[in-house]
Design a protein around this motif. Sequence first.
Motif, PDB file in Angstrom:
ATOM      1  N   SER A  63       0.853  -1.191   0.000  1.00  0.00           N
ATOM      2  CA  SER A  63       0.000   0.000   0.000  1.00  0.00           C
ATOM      3  C   SER A  63       0.887   1.239   0.000  1.00  0.00           C
ATOM      4  CB  SER A  63      -0.921  -0.005   1.228  1.00  0.00           C
ATOM      5  OG  SER A  63      -0.161   0.082   2.424  1.00  0.00           O
ATOM      6  N   GLY A  64       0.244   2.405   0.084  1.00  0.00           N
ATOM      7  CA  GLY A  64       0.962   3.663   0.096  1.00  0.00           C
ATOM      8  C   GLY A  64       0.648   4.506  -1.126  1.00  0.00           C
ATOM      9  N   THR A  65       1.252   5.694  -1.150  1.00  0.00           N
ATOM     10  CA  THR A  65       0.963   6.660  -2.208  1.00  0.00           C
ATOM     11  C   THR A  65       1.946   6.594  -3.368  1.00  0.00           C
ATOM     12  OG1 THR A  65       2.294   8.351  -1.075  1.00  0.00           O
ATOM     13  CG2 THR A  65      -0.057   8.252  -0.543  1.00  0.00           C
ATOM     14  N   ARG A  66       2.982   5.777  -3.257  1.00  0.00           N
ATOM     15  CA  ARG A  66       4.001   5.690  -4.300  1.00  0.00           C
ATOM     16  C   ARG A  66       4.060   4.286  -4.887  1.00  0.00           C
ATOM     17  NH1 ARG A  66       7.611  10.040  -3.637  1.00  0.00           N
ATOM     18  NH2 ARG A  66       8.519   9.339  -5.628  1.00  0.00           N
ATOM     19  N   THR A  67       4.445   4.205  -6.157  1.00  0.00           N
ATOM     20  CA  THR A  67       4.579   2.920  -6.835  1.00  0.00           C
ATOM     21  C   THR A  67       5.804   2.183  -6.324  1.00  0.00           C
ATOM     22  OG1 THR A  67       3.490   3.741  -8.823  1.00  0.00           O
ATOM     23  CG2 THR A  67       4.913   1.812  -9.069  1.00  0.00           C
ATOM     24  N   THR A  68       5.655   0.914  -6.040  1.00  0.00           N
ATOM     25  CA  THR A  68       6.760   0.076  -5.601  1.00  0.00           C
ATOM     26  C   THR A  68       7.347  -0.659  -6.798  1.00  0.00           C
ATOM     27  OG1 THR A  68       5.907  -0.225  -3.352  1.00  0.00           O
ATOM     28  CG2 THR A  68       7.432  -1.896  -4.176  1.00  0.00           C
ATOM     29  N   ALA A  69       8.657  -0.450  -7.014  1.00  0.00           N
ATOM     30  CA  ALA A  69       9.363  -1.123  -8.105  1.00  0.00           C
ATOM     31  C   ALA A  69      10.299  -2.159  -7.504  1.00  0.00           C
ATOM     32  CB  ALA A  69      10.150  -0.111  -8.931  1.00  0.00           C
ATOM     33  N   LEU A  70      10.029  -3.435  -7.788  1.00  0.00           N
ATOM     34  CA  LEU A  70      10.795  -4.542  -7.236  1.00  0.00           C
ATOM     35  C   LEU A  70      11.666  -5.161  -8.318  1.00  0.00           C
ATOM     36  CD1 LEU A  70       7.778  -6.171  -5.364  1.00  0.00           C
ATOM     37  CD2 LEU A  70       9.608  -4.860  -4.274  1.00  0.00           C
ATOM     38  N   ASN A  71      12.710  -5.857  -7.905  1.00  0.00           N
ATOM     39  CA  ASN A  71      13.491  -6.644  -8.845  1.00  0.00           C
ATOM     40  C   ASN A  71      12.981  -8.074  -8.787  1.00  0.00           C
ATOM     41  OD1 ASN A  71      15.626  -6.965 -10.798  1.00  0.00           O
ATOM     42  ND2 ASN A  71      16.805  -7.997  -9.200  1.00  0.00           N
ATOM     43  N   HIS A  72      13.634  -8.955  -8.048  1.00  0.00           N
ATOM     44  CA  HIS A  72      13.158 -10.332  -7.909  1.00  0.00           C
ATOM     45  C   HIS A  72      12.111 -10.403  -6.797  1.00  0.00           C
ATOM     46  CE1 HIS A  72      16.268 -11.554 -10.624  1.00  0.00           C
ATOM     47  NE2 HIS A  72      17.242 -11.196  -9.801  1.00  0.00           N
ATOM     48  N   VAL A  73      11.023 -11.076  -7.064  1.00  0.00           N
ATOM     49  CA  VAL A  73       9.940 -11.249  -6.106  1.00  0.00           C
ATOM     50  C   VAL A  73       9.845 -12.721  -5.736  1.00  0.00           C
ATOM     51  CG1 VAL A  73       7.444 -11.088  -5.751  1.00  0.00           C
ATOM     52  CG2 VAL A  73       8.663  -9.274  -7.003  1.00  0.00           C
TER      53      VAL A  73
END
Length: 374
Positions: free
Chosen positions: A299-309
Amino acid sequence: TSAGSVWNVVFPNGAQTVSSVDVRDSNASNNTVTVLGGTDSGNNNTNWLFVQTRYWVGGAGNWNQTTHWSASSGGASGSSVPGTNHVVIFDSKSGSGTCRVTTTASVKGLFISGTNKMFVLQGTNTVTVGVSGYDQEAHTYRGEGGVLTVNGSFNLTDGTFSAPSNKVMYCRGNFTHTAGIFSNNSGTISFSGTTVMSDAVADPFNNITISGSLTAPETLNLVSNFANSGTFDANGGIVYFRSNTTVSGTSTTAFNHVSIGGTLTAPATAMAVTGMWTNNGTFVHNGGRVQFNGTTEISGTRTTALNHVFINGSLTGPGTMPVIVAGGWTNNGAYDPNGGTVVFTNVTVMGGASTSRFNNVVISGSLTAPAGVM
């Protein structure tokens, strides 16, 4: 009781410190009692620890002046400068002013209390506090430009404590902060023993390094770096990353709840999350992987950019904004897209024992689907 007949005393709330008592034939059966300035009569006491004391007297002065040290509270000055076997006490009879540490100091314990206004200034000197620990109930301690080591417990119940600036404070026992002000300054707190933190005030920490074991409090505020080469127990709490933090170290850090308000740079290897993930700042994946091992909602107001999930528990997407994935996607648990979008931006190979069910998928790189179903 008659001489030689042992009497028992029980302290249910943990170890205790008392002063000016004469004890004979006693067993403090469940916790250690530290006695300051008392008498061990008959040498037949169990779990009673009798220590030598040095009381500061005479107000303002320098640490290495014998004119400011006494063997008793408010007593005559002229006692030797405290050493490794002494517990140092500032109390209501110490006077007011500034005690300047002008040399390297190593003592068994350091207790600061009383009603007068005292400042203890460490300067650039090294101060080592032994197994009797540090206890502050009033006044001000400033670590300034020296190195401070506390081998026993650290307890702040009132007053103001400022850790060394641009230097290290080594904490090797439990850390308790119930009231007063704790300032980490621009230095580093190194947890190099076995530490359980209890922090009702939750003043922010600057740099934290772990080479021993640290059990976190309910709330931990960080404004700089977190290096874990030991053991970190999140203890069901939340870590707020309020400024610019880089997570590093040789150990994989498993956080419970994560809240990002500044910039969080992950390690290039792996970090784990078992609770909620709230991103109101910037997350830099640094080419590493994030392991979702519990029940997590992004959640939150910013986009989360992940590498390996890596999903080993259950992960729920944010719904209102996309999740960006630049590396692999491995699902051995459960993924709920929550009506949202996953954007695969680089080279992603999907794997894992569980079927991943997506809502919207955007591919701007390359995506290799699993051999089974998605």
